[in-house]
Motif scaffolding. Structure first.
Motif, PDB file in Angstrom:
ATOM      1  N   MET A   1      44.754 -37.035 -21.091  1.00 59.52           N
ATOM      2  CA  MET A   1      44.160 -35.705 -21.115  1.00 59.52           C
ATOM      3  C   MET A   1      43.560 -35.268 -19.780  1.00 59.52           C
ATOM      4  N   ALA A   2      43.191 -36.199 -18.925  1.00 60.80           N
ATOM      5  CA  ALA A   2      42.716 -35.785 -17.597  1.00 60.80           C
ATOM      6  C   ALA A   2      43.850 -35.103 -16.840  1.00 60.80           C
ATOM      7  N   ALA A   3      45.024 -35.741 -16.831  1.00 55.22           N
ATOM      8  CA  ALA A   3      46.180 -35.122 -16.179  1.00 55.22           C
ATOM      9  C   ALA A   3      46.546 -33.815 -16.863  1.00 55.22           C
ATOM     10  N   ALA A   4      46.495 -33.794 -18.192  1.00 56.58           N
ATOM     11  CA  ALA A   4      46.889 -32.598 -18.928  1.00 56.58           C
ATOM     12  C   ALA A   4      45.946 -31.427 -18.655  1.00 56.58           C
ATOM     13  N   GLU A   5      44.645 -31.679 -18.679  1.00 58.70           N
ATOM     14  CA  GLU A   5      43.688 -30.592 -18.465  1.00 58.70           C
ATOM     15  C   GLU A   5      43.760 -30.050 -17.039  1.00 58.70           C
TER      16      GLU A   5
ATOM     17  N   PRO B   1      56.017 -32.509 -12.932  1.00 57.56           N
ATOM     18  CA  PRO B   1      55.746 -33.770 -13.635  1.00 57.56           C
ATOM     19  C   PRO B   1      54.247 -34.003 -13.795  1.00 57.56           C
ATOM     20  N   SER B   2      53.857 -34.543 -14.950  1.00 53.85           N
ATOM     21  CA  SER B   2      52.458 -34.870 -15.223  1.00 53.85           C
ATOM     22  C   SER B   2      52.415 -36.250 -15.855  1.00 53.85           C
ATOM     23  N   MET B   3      51.612 -37.149 -15.279  1.00 47.35           N
ATOM     24  CA  MET B   3      51.620 -38.548 -15.720  1.00 47.35           C
ATOM     25  C   MET B   3      50.216 -39.124 -15.701  1.00 47.35           C
ATOM     26  N   ALA B   4      50.027 -40.201 -16.466  1.00 47.45           N
ATOM     27  CA  ALA B   4      48.729 -40.878 -16.540  1.00 47.45           C
ATOM     28  C   ALA B   4      48.937 -42.387 -16.467  1.00 47.45           C
ATOM     29  N   PRO B   5      49.162 -42.937 -15.280  1.00 48.40           N
ATOM     30  CA  PRO B   5      49.407 -44.378 -15.159  1.00 48.40           C
ATOM     31  C   PRO B   5      48.184 -45.201 -15.560  1.00 48.40           C
TER      32      PRO B   5
END
Length: 414
Positions: free
Chosen positions: A145-149, A159-163
């Motif tokens: 959700m940090a990347a999404a927000e 591209p949106s990712m959360a490694p």
């Protein structure tokens, strides 16, 4: 320009944003780290825990800073990331209202995401039943959700990712963002990491694992994190976020932006040894360093500064100190920001990479807090007591995480 990338375009850091225990923006964080004084203190929300102290982000109303009506759906770690991203994008001289969002990537790592919110929701369910569960409970807990927000707020539809690679998540995120840029999948990357793990379950867990420093009667929490000291006794927890804006160097210069540094190389390996302990030989972590140097086109002797992982744990520091001694026999100056910031878990590597950029930019290596001299068995040139003023053209930032995740960045003057 980096010499080892061949046809790979150079990647520039054009913006920095930070929310840390040392300050609520990049400048105050830098000043706090250079002062070499830890803000660790007793935290009221940890009352009764065996570890009731930490390095926390203070002096800011996060909801007010976010503004609008959406903060209610964000976990603490998401708020950190969004505020740091805003600063980074503004620092880069970019405007999300006018950029081509289809060419903007967001890569924001975390180790535990909204795990604090998971425990809050579980307690609410146990004590008050299903009606007590928030309609936004899932949003508060999932790690993407940090990347999404950030993507939502900044109209970034690339591209949106959360490694997630534990304590090296921030370096992993920056490395992934660099790859997206060099392979042409985006033109701008908003990348880094965030963490908010100062809550009882996490604190007790780290204490029971033996990784956390324990305070005795009369101990000052601000003096307990002592990276590379002979009497180091464990980590002190921290929290916060660090975000960078990355662009291809040629694109940044074409729009008139000033690169703050170049992300010249990256390397990653996995110990495949133990869930929490590093491989005692340090050989696999060393290979991550060597991969990063090769990627940058450097020899080990080119490195003029090491920003160490330096957790203040007995085994972790010993393994890293031995690695540094082997790889860099010319003894470049070493710092370890966790002495000030605490261990910010998944965000730590991004914070330390940002501080490495600032070291290159300012020609200043911050001191290691609470360290008079490294343990006698460590052949390290640790910066202590006062910042070291020295021109730094090439530096590395080490990041090593639970699960044996090793990630290293090579950064150089633009």
């Amino acid at each position: 320009m980096t010499g080892g990338a061949g046809a790979r375009p150079a990647v520039a850091v054009t913006g920095l944003g930070m929310m840390t225990p040392a300050g609520n923006d990049t400048e105050s964080t830098w000043n706090g780290v250079c002062a070499g004084i830890s803000p660790a203190r007793t935290v009221p929300g940890l009352s009764g825990c065996v570890v009731d102290f930490a390095c926390t982000v203070d002096g800011i109303d996060l909801d007010a800073a976010i503004g609008g009506r959406t903060a209610f759906r964000m976990g603490r770690h998401v708020k950190f990331a969004l505020l740091a991203a805003r600063e980074a994008v503004a620092d880069a001289g970019l405007d999300p209202m006018s950029w081509d969002g289809t060419r903007v990537a967001v890569v924001v790592g975390t180790s535990s995401g909204g795990s604090a919110n998971v425990t809050e929701q579980a307690l609410a369910l146990d004590r008050r039943g299903a009606e007590a569960i928030s309609a936004t409970g899932t949003l508060l807990t999932i790690p993407n959700m940090a990347a999404a927000e950030i993507a939502i707020k900044m109209r970034a539809t690339g591209p949106s990712m959360a490694p997630c690679t534990a304590c090296s998540s921030g370096v992993t995120a920056l490395s992934v963002a660099r790859d997206l840029l060099t392979t042409g999948q985006c033109d701008i990357a908003v990348a880094g990491a965030t963490e908010a793990t100062v809550f009882p379950l996490a604190m007790i867990g780290f204490a029971r694992s033996g990784a956390a420093a324990l305070a005795g009667p009369g101990d000052d929490p601000a003096l307990l994190c002592r990276p590379f000291a002979a009497d180091r006794a464990g980590l002190v927890m921290g929290e916060g976020a660090a975000i960078m804006v990355l662009e291809r160097e040629r694109d940044a210069r074409a729009r008139g932006a000033r690169p703050r540094a170049l992300l010249a190389g990256a390397g990653a390996t996995t110990d495949a040894h133990h869930p929490t302990s590093p491989h005692p030989s340090g050989a696999v972590a060393q290979r991550a360093v060597e991969v990063a140097l090769r990627d940058a086109g450097w020899h080990a002797g080119d490195v003029e500064h090491v920003n160490a992982h330096g957790t203040s744990t007995p085994l972790g520091d010993a393994t890293e100190a031995a690695l540094i001694g082997r790889v860099y026999p010319h003894r470049p100056p070493v710092t370890a920001p966790k002495g000030v910031l605490g261990h910010c878990m998944g965000a730590a590597g991004a914070m330390e990479a940002a501080l490495t950029v600032l070291t290159i930019e300012h020609g200043v290596v911050p001191p290691i807090a609470n360290l008079d001299a490294p343990a006698v068995e460590f052949d390290l040139d640790c910066v202590t007591k006062q910042p070291l003023r020295q021109r730094i053209d090439r530096a590395v930032s080490h990041s090593f995480g639970f699960g044996g995740h090793n990630a290293v960045l090579a950064l150089e003057r633009a």
